[in-house]
Design a protein around this motif. Structure first.
Motif, mmCIF file in Angstrom:
data_model
loop_
_atom_site.group_PDB
_atom_site.id
_atom_site.type_symbol
_atom_site.label_atom_id
_atom_site.label_comp_id
_atom_site.label_asym_id
_atom_site.label_seq_id
_atom_site.Cartn_x
_atom_site.Cartn_y
_atom_site.Cartn_z
ATOM 1 N N SER A 144 0.856 -1.173 0.000
ATOM 2 C CA SER A 144 0.000 0.000 0.000
ATOM 3 C C SER A 144 0.895 1.226 0.000
ATOM 4 C CB SER A 144 -0.909 -0.001 1.235
ATOM 5 O OG SER A 144 -1.726 1.143 1.225
ATOM 6 N N ASP A 145 0.884 1.973 -1.077
ATOM 7 C CA ASP A 145 1.742 3.152 -1.231
ATOM 8 C C ASP A 145 3.193 2.803 -0.920
ATOM 9 O OD1 ASP A 145 -0.390 4.748 -2.053
ATOM 10 O OD2 ASP A 145 -0.925 5.221 0.007
ATOM 11 N N GLU A 146 3.754 3.451 0.114
ATOM 12 C CA GLU A 146 5.156 3.241 0.452
ATOM 13 C C GLU A 146 5.383 2.052 1.372
ATOM 14 O OE1 GLU A 146 3.707 6.296 1.383
ATOM 15 O OE2 GLU A 146 4.344 7.529 -0.279
ATOM 16 N N ARG A 147 4.338 1.369 1.794
ATOM 17 C CA ARG A 147 4.472 0.273 2.758
ATOM 18 C C ARG A 147 4.335 -1.087 2.088
ATOM 19 N NH1 ARG A 147 1.143 2.524 8.012
ATOM 20 N NH2 ARG A 147 2.406 4.387 8.270
ATOM 21 N N THR A 148 5.220 -1.984 2.482
ATOM 22 C CA THR A 148 5.201 -3.356 1.979
ATOM 23 C C THR A 148 5.340 -4.309 3.153
ATOM 24 O OG1 THR A 148 6.273 -2.669 -0.075
ATOM 25 C CG2 THR A 148 6.340 -5.016 0.451
ATOM 26 N N GLY A 149 4.506 -5.302 3.195
ATOM 27 C CA GLY A 149 4.589 -6.338 4.218
ATOM 28 C C GLY A 149 4.644 -7.692 3.544
ATOM 29 N N ALA A 188 -1.968 -10.724 11.582
ATOM 30 C CA ALA A 188 -2.690 -9.536 12.040
ATOM 31 C C ALA A 188 -1.823 -8.278 12.153
ATOM 32 C CB ALA A 188 -3.406 -9.822 13.354
ATOM 33 N N PRO A 189 -0.641 -8.316 12.777
ATOM 34 C CA PRO A 189 0.156 -7.083 12.878
ATOM 35 C C PRO A 189 0.586 -6.551 11.512
ATOM 36 C CG PRO A 189 1.047 -8.786 14.324
ATOM 37 C CD PRO A 189 -0.018 -9.422 13.491
ATOM 38 N N LEU A 190 0.918 -7.457 10.605
ATOM 39 C CA LEU A 190 1.348 -7.063 9.271
ATOM 40 C C LEU A 190 0.209 -6.416 8.505
ATOM 41 C CD1 LEU A 190 3.898 -7.335 7.499
ATOM 42 C CD2 LEU A 190 2.927 -9.443 6.624
ATOM 43 N N VAL A 191 -0.965 -7.010 8.565
ATOM 44 C CA VAL A 191 -2.147 -6.464 7.889
ATOM 45 C C VAL A 191 -2.494 -5.095 8.466
ATOM 46 C CG1 VAL A 191 -4.618 -6.802 7.494
ATOM 47 C CG2 VAL A 191 -3.046 -8.726 7.251
ATOM 48 N N LYS A 192 -2.403 -4.947 9.772
ATOM 49 C CA LYS A 192 -2.718 -3.686 10.432
ATOM 50 C C LYS A 192 -1.796 -2.562 9.954
ATOM 51 C CE LYS A 192 -3.374 -1.753 15.034
ATOM 52 N NZ LYS A 192 -3.310 -2.019 16.470
ATOM 53 N N LEU A 193 -0.511 -2.840 9.838
ATOM 54 C CA LEU A 193 0.441 -1.818 9.383
ATOM 55 C C LEU A 193 0.178 -1.390 7.944
ATOM 56 C CD1 LEU A 193 3.695 -3.275 10.964
ATOM 57 C CD2 LEU A 193 2.582 -1.140 11.595
ATOM 58 N N VAL A 194 -0.136 -2.351 7.086
ATOM 59 C CA VAL A 194 -0.405 -2.026 5.679
ATOM 60 C C VAL A 194 -1.752 -1.308 5.551
ATOM 61 C CG1 VAL A 194 -0.759 -2.997 3.381
ATOM 62 C CG2 VAL A 194 1.065 -3.872 4.833
ATOM 63 N N GLU A 195 -2.765 -1.731 6.309
ATOM 64 C CA GLU A 195 -4.065 -1.056 6.272
ATOM 65 C C GLU A 195 -3.954 0.390 6.745
ATOM 66 O OE1 GLU A 195 -6.591 -3.564 8.636
ATOM 67 O OE2 GLU A 195 -7.419 -4.548 6.862
ATOM 68 N N ASP A 251 -5.274 3.919 4.962
ATOM 69 C CA ASP A 251 -6.132 4.891 5.637
ATOM 70 C C ASP A 251 -5.446 6.242 5.826
ATOM 71 O OD1 ASP A 251 -8.107 2.973 5.845
ATOM 72 O OD2 ASP A 251 -7.543 2.380 7.882
ATOM 73 N N GLY A 252 -4.180 6.331 5.397
ATOM 74 C CA GLY A 252 -3.451 7.589 5.504
ATOM 75 C C GLY A 252 -2.763 7.803 6.834
ATOM 76 N N ASN A 253 -2.572 6.750 7.611
ATOM 77 C CA ASN A 253 -1.890 6.869 8.900
ATOM 78 C C ASN A 253 -0.462 6.410 8.825
ATOM 79 O OD1 ASN A 253 -4.243 7.742 10.221
ATOM 80 N ND2 ASN A 253 -4.948 5.632 10.346
#
Length: 65
Positions: free
Chosen positions: A7-12, A52-59, A63-65
């Motif tokens: 998601s954008d700049e984040r990769t998990g 769960a932690p990985l999905v949370k960081l990418v989500e 959401d713009g956080n």
């Protein structure tokens, strides 16, 4: 097996081995933050909790956080 979420700049990414070992890697290229974790899955029911932690960081990026 590996699974990559982006998601954008984040990769998990999670890597799963037949032995039940799991390795998670999260990279935020904007902030240059990197996070890693390792786990052992005792059954397939452990997978959602491990992811769960990985999905949370990418989500959060979506959401713009």
């Amino acid at each position: 097996m590996s699974l990559t979420l982006e998601s954008d700049e984040r990769t998990g990414t999670v890597f799963l081995w037949e032995s039940g070992a799991a390795s998670l890697l999260f990279i935020d290229s904007k902030t240059e933050r990197t996070w890693q974790d390792h786990a052992v899955l005792n059954s397939e029911n452990d997978l959602p909790q491990t992811l769960a932690p990985l999905v949370k960081l990418v989500e959060a990026a979506a959401d713009g956080n």
